[in-house]
Motif scaffolding. Structure first.
Motif, short mmCIF file in Angstrom:
data_model
loop_
_atom_site.label_atom_id
_atom_site.label_comp_id
_atom_site.label_asym_id
_atom_site.label_seq_id
_atom_site.Cartn_x
_atom_site.Cartn_y
_atom_site.Cartn_z
N VAL A 1 11.08 76.40 -23.64
CA VAL A 1 9.80 77.02 -23.96
C VAL A 1 9.99 77.93 -25.17
O VAL A 1 11.09 78.40 -25.45
N CYS B 1 3.46 75.93 -18.92
CA CYS B 1 4.28 75.30 -19.96
C CYS B 1 5.23 74.26 -19.36
O CYS B 1 5.43 73.20 -19.93
N THR C 1 5.20 70.15 -20.28
CA THR C 1 6.24 69.69 -21.19
C THR C 1 6.64 68.24 -20.91
O THR C 1 6.66 67.80 -19.77
N ARG D 1 4.71 75.88 -25.21
CA ARG D 1 5.56 74.70 -25.23
C ARG D 1 6.27 74.61 -26.56
O ARG D 1 5.76 75.04 -27.59
#
Length: 123
Positions: free
Chosen positions: A100, A57, A61, A122
């Motif tokens: 997150v 994640c 991002t 995400r």
């Protein structure tokens, strides 16, 4: 994690979500996995799976550091075929800046309520 009857309201579930987010932000993967398990471990050791999924994640991002505000949202469900009672969605700011999404689910079987970590994704 089995919940007591007095833990299944919005306030208590939000607090449990905030606690799970804090464990993730502090990188206490073993404690988080021991308390809540991890539904999307897919045969991997849960703590290692949480760590790997968080890392994925953070790599994916593109969020600006100041956009996400930590929050907990609790959604309750009426009767359904999968015994889903509630979902707790938490946005957690990681120390390196990005945020997150942590999703916890509460299932009910008979009179027993169980909380588990469903997903890390995400924002």
């Amino acid at each position: 994690m089995q919940l007591a009857d007095d833990q299944i309201d919005k306030e208590n579930l939000s607090a449990l979500g905030a606690e799970a987010a804090a464990l993730l932000m502090d990188r206490k993967f073993g404690v988080l996995a021991d308390r809540l398990g991890y539904a999307l471990a897919y045969g991997r050791e849960p703590a290692k799976a949480i760590e790997a999924d968080l890392a994925a994640c953070l790599v994916e991002t593109s969020e600006e550091p100041d956009r996400a505000i930590p929050s907990e949202t609790v959604t309750f469900f009426r009767s359904n075929d999968v015994n889903l009672f509630a979902v707790v969605a938490c946005v957690a700011r990681m120390p390196e800046g990005p945020a997150v999404l942590i999703e916890l689910v509460v299932t009910v079987t008979g009179a027993e309520y169980h909380l588990s970590l469903e997903d890390i994704g995400r924002v």
